[in-house]
Design a protein around this motif. Structure first.
Motif, short mmCIF file in Angstrom:
data_model
loop_
_atom_site.label_atom_id
_atom_site.label_comp_id
_atom_site.label_asym_id
_atom_site.label_seq_id
_atom_site.Cartn_x
_atom_site.Cartn_y
_atom_site.Cartn_z
N VAL A 230 0.85 -1.21 0.00
CA VAL A 230 0.00 0.00 0.00
C VAL A 230 0.88 1.25 0.00
N ASN A 231 1.98 1.18 0.73
CA ASN A 231 2.90 2.32 0.81
C ASN A 231 3.49 2.64 -0.57
N ILE A 232 3.95 1.59 -1.24
CA ILE A 232 4.57 1.79 -2.56
C ILE A 232 3.52 2.29 -3.55
N TRP A 233 2.32 1.70 -3.50
CA TRP A 233 1.25 2.16 -4.39
C TRP A 233 0.98 3.66 -4.15
N SER A 234 0.85 4.05 -2.89
CA SER A 234 0.47 5.45 -2.62
C SER A 234 1.56 6.42 -3.06
N LEU A 235 2.82 5.99 -2.92
CA LEU A 235 3.91 6.86 -3.39
C LEU A 235 3.80 7.10 -4.88
N HIS A 236 3.52 6.03 -5.63
CA HIS A 236 3.53 6.13 -7.09
C HIS A 236 2.16 6.43 -7.70
N ALA A 237 1.15 6.54 -6.85
CA ALA A 237 -0.18 6.91 -7.36
C ALA A 237 -0.58 8.30 -6.89
N VAL A 238 -0.04 8.72 -5.73
CA VAL A 238 -0.57 9.94 -5.10
C VAL A 238 0.52 10.91 -4.63
N ARG A 239 1.56 10.38 -3.98
CA ARG A 239 2.40 11.26 -3.18
C ARG A 239 3.60 11.86 -3.91
N LEU A 240 4.21 11.11 -4.80
CA LEU A 240 5.38 11.66 -5.51
C LEU A 240 4.90 12.68 -6.55
#
Ligand SMILES: N[C@@H](CCC(=O)N[C@@H](CS)C(=O)NCC(=O)O)C(=O)O
Length: 222
Positions: free
Chosen positions: A107-117
């Motif tokens: 979930v962490n990796i997904w959120s970085l590459h979908a939302v946060r970066l």
């Protein structure tokens, strides 16, 4: 100094401990320190948590790291949201260890590459890979929540808080393949304490400079 101190900016896994403290309605001091050399890896902090990571709590001199150990400890200490039976307690541990082992990283990796970066730095392949990794455990969670409204039965407990906090960023995913999970996560995150904790987290997130998010992405790709 007496009382409970929670270390870690609310954007980090400290959010899990903050959410629990808010559910319990206990007094605490929040020290919103950042990751890295100026914060969690400074000599003063390393003396408290040699892992150099967040969160950690100091409760009347008792030091504890690992976010879900912290929530379990606080719930048990304050006699709220904690299962009354040995089996219930074991199930709360089961779901907590499961969340850390099976879905935390994805979930962490997904959120970085979908939302946060920043948009141009997001990596679609990493995002898709993360979704593949969490698909099977999300089906497991969905099936469990098809049977009862909460993980241990009819009541919200520390088991729900731990799993929901770990996957809270999944609320921005397309969860149509796991409708029970989606309804449960929405219910958990809609609790007054969850909303308060999430507001703190969102505020911290919005103030996070891109270089810190890049650093988080580097750490998570290891
Ligand atoms: N399993 C640990 C993970 C702690 C963790 O990795 N925290 C992150 C922030 S969310 C951190 O401090 N990262 C900075 C670093 O590793 O330097 C927990 O759940 O408490």
């Amino acid at each position: 100094m007496s009382g409970l101190r929670i270390y870690g900016i609310a954007r980090t896994r400290a959010y899990r401990a903050l959410w629990m403290a808010m559910e319990l309605g206990i007094d605490y001091e929040h020290l919103p320190i950042e990751i890295g050399d100026a914060g969690a890896r400074s000599p003063e902090f390393l003396a408290i948590n040699p892992n150099g990571r967040l969160p950690v709590i100091v409760d009347d001199g008792f030091v504890l790291f690992e976010s879900l150990a912290i929530t379990l400890y606080l719930a048990k200490k304050h006699g709220k949201l904690y299962p009354a039976t040995l089996e219930g307690e074991a199930k709360a541990w089961q779901w907590s260890f499961w969340a850390i082992a099976e879905v935390d990283r994805g979930v962490n990796i997904w959120s970085l590459h979908a939302v946060r970066l920043p948009l141009e730095e997001r990596n679609a392949a990493l995002r898709e890979e993360a979704l593949k990794i969490i698909a099977a455990p999300f089906q497991v969670l969905d099936a469990a929540l098809a049977k009862t409204p909460y993980l241990l039965g009819d009541e919200f407990t520390v088991a729900d808080l731990n799993v929901a906090a770990v996957i809270s960023r999944a609320i921005d995913m397309d969860l149509s393949a796991t409708p029970h999970l989606k309804a449960w996560l929405t219910r958990c995150l809609d609790r007054p304490a969850a909303r308060k904790a999430l507001a703190l987290k969102t505020k911290a997130e919005n103030a996070t400079p891109p270089e810190v998010t890049r650093r988080i992405a580097r750490i998570n790709r290891l």
